[in-house]
Write a protein that holds these residues in place. Sequence first.
Motif, PDB file in Angstrom:
ATOM      1  N   THR A 108       2.534   5.880  -3.258  1.00 41.24           N
ATOM      2  CA  THR A 108       3.603   6.672  -3.873  1.00 41.24           C
ATOM      3  C   THR A 108       3.426   6.731  -5.387  1.00 41.24           C
ATOM      4  O   THR A 108       3.546   7.796  -5.997  1.00 41.24           O
ATOM      5  N   SER A 128       0.822  -1.216   0.000  1.00 45.02           N
ATOM      6  CA  SER A 128       0.000   0.000   0.000  1.00 45.02           C
ATOM      7  C   SER A 128       0.855   1.265   0.000  1.00 45.02           C
ATOM      8  O   SER A 128       0.476   2.276  -0.586  1.00 45.02           O
ATOM      9  N   LYS A 129       2.029   1.217   0.616  1.00 42.82           N
ATOM     10  CA  LYS A 129       2.930   2.384   0.615  1.00 42.82           C
ATOM     11  C   LYS A 129       3.397   2.698  -0.809  1.00 42.82           C
ATOM     12  O   LYS A 129       3.349   3.844  -1.253  1.00 42.82           O
ATOM     13  N   ASN A 130       3.863   1.672  -1.496  1.00 41.40           N
ATOM     14  CA  ASN A 130       4.347   1.871  -2.870  1.00 41.40           C
ATOM     15  C   ASN A 130       3.210   2.227  -3.824  1.00 41.40           C
ATOM     16  O   ASN A 130       3.401   3.003  -4.759  1.00 41.40           O
ATOM     17  N   ARG A 167      -3.926   4.498   3.530  1.00 42.29           N
ATOM     18  CA  ARG A 167      -3.122   4.689   2.319  1.00 42.29           C
ATOM     19  C   ARG A 167      -3.912   4.331   1.061  1.00 42.29           C
ATOM     20  O   ARG A 167      -3.849   5.036   0.049  1.00 42.29           O
TER      21      ARG A 167
END
Length: 190
Positions: free
Chosen positions: A35, A30-32, A171
Amino acid sequence: MMLRPLFILMIILFSATGSYAQSVPVEDVSKNLLTWTQHLHSNVDKYFTRDKGAELVRNLELLKTYLAAYTKTRKNLSDSIFRKNIAPGTPDPRNTEVLKTQMGEVLRQMRGVTDLTNNDLRAEGDRLNDQIYNVLNSDGTVFLSYLEAFLTGKEVTKKELALDNGAAYSRLQEAIGLIGSTQDRIKQKM
């Protein structure tokens, strides 16, 4: 005298091995994903062309729809686990497959968007695509979240589940919002 340090070293090694064996390997994408959607949004001017604008808007809509479905399913399953106080260690193959299938659709739609961007975003999207694909096809050796691990019957604590669900959910929601905002920017340019 020499036996005491050796004994202590053995205890440390066995303790470390025991704690390592209990951890569940999770690769939170989810972070990538957030981003990548931020880069899609902020770099519209670098990859937008009028000839592919309509197709890009359509592909972004599909991505947003499938990502929203995946996010909603994750949230509902997690809430249900807490509401029904389901204990870890009980596999749920049906819901595990639902999540894998939905993320597979997200992956497919990401490809449709990525193919219409510039080289930098395409490379970033390809890396993210590969990361998700590798986790989805890891045969249970790595999971996208503690929820997926829990649903396969792994020993996941409620704390891990709650922290994972809260952060990833936020996110994913932000990524969905950015996709919608990116669509609006592209529509204005058309």
